[in-house]
Design a protein around this motif. Sequence first.
Motif, short mmCIF file in Angstrom:
data_model
loop_
_atom_site.label_atom_id
_atom_site.label_comp_id
_atom_site.label_asym_id
_atom_site.label_seq_id
_atom_site.Cartn_x
_atom_site.Cartn_y
_atom_site.Cartn_z
N ARG A 74 0.76 -0.89 -0.29
CA ARG A 74 0.54 0.11 -0.02
C ARG A 74 0.89 1.38 0.07
O ARG A 74 1.86 1.03 0.92
CB ARG A 74 -0.12 0.51 1.50
N GLU A 75 0.51 2.23 -0.67
CA GLU A 75 0.89 4.09 -0.60
C GLU A 75 0.71 4.55 0.03
O GLU A 75 -1.03 4.43 0.08
CB GLU A 75 1.33 3.86 -2.08
N PHE A 76 0.64 5.38 1.64
CA PHE A 76 0.26 6.40 1.75
C PHE A 76 0.60 7.66 1.56
O PHE A 76 1.69 7.75 1.64
CB PHE A 76 0.04 6.14 3.32
N LYS A 77 -0.26 8.88 1.54
CA LYS A 77 0.24 9.77 0.62
C LYS A 77 -0.19 10.76 2.15
O LYS A 77 -1.91 11.01 2.33
CB LYS A 77 0.02 10.32 -0.67
N THR A 89 2.01 9.32 11.98
CA THR A 89 1.51 10.04 11.67
C THR A 89 1.07 11.08 10.21
O THR A 89 2.26 12.15 10.23
CB THR A 89 0.42 11.24 12.87
N LEU A 90 -0.17 10.67 9.35
CA LEU A 90 0.28 11.61 8.05
C LEU A 90 -1.39 11.97 7.92
O LEU A 90 -2.55 11.43 8.57
CB LEU A 90 0.23 10.63 6.92
N GLU A 91 -1.38 12.84 7.81
CA GLU A 91 -2.38 13.77 7.23
C GLU A 91 -2.92 13.54 6.09
O GLU A 91 -2.32 14.50 5.02
CB GLU A 91 -2.93 15.23 8.38
N ASP A 92 -3.91 13.24 5.75
CA ASP A 92 -4.46 13.59 4.40
C ASP A 92 -5.35 14.52 3.81
O ASP A 92 -6.26 14.11 4.03
CB ASP A 92 -5.07 11.98 3.13
N SER A 97 -8.76 13.47 6.61
CA SER A 97 -8.39 12.09 7.54
C SER A 97 -6.53 11.93 7.84
O SER A 97 -6.29 12.37 7.68
CB SER A 97 -8.97 10.80 7.04
N ARG A 98 -6.83 11.56 9.12
CA ARG A 98 -5.59 10.97 9.72
C ARG A 98 -5.61 9.37 9.44
O ARG A 98 -6.23 9.23 9.88
CB ARG A 98 -5.03 11.24 10.95
#
Length: 113
Positions: A74-77, A89-92, A97-98
């Motif tokens: 999976r890729e998270f941006k 912790t990422l915020e999209d 969403s976080r």
Amino acid sequence: MNPQTGTQQSCKSVDQAGQGVTQVENGMGGYPPVNLPPSAEQSPTQNQQFIVDALRRHTGDFVRVSMSFNNTDREFKGTVQDVGMDHVTLEDERLNSRVILPLIFVNYIEIPK
């Protein structure tokens, strides 16, 4: 193994070289306890610390995180909001969403210029 509580026991001892060694009783009768070197007790590893430090320098920046878990990639941006010793912790903003991502599953992190 403590027969009264059924829990695993560990104790600290000193080996012949004077190094502290943690012994963990493995609970399998007849097998000797497992000796862990002192470095195994330290957390996080030097490599993990490098990743954490690099992510902390880029707090507020957009990143792409590639991860593998459950036999899928999976890729998270998103924008780095917080970095802990074992997670980021990422915020999209597009999805509003976080996500909290455990660093143990990270393949690589891309930080575009």
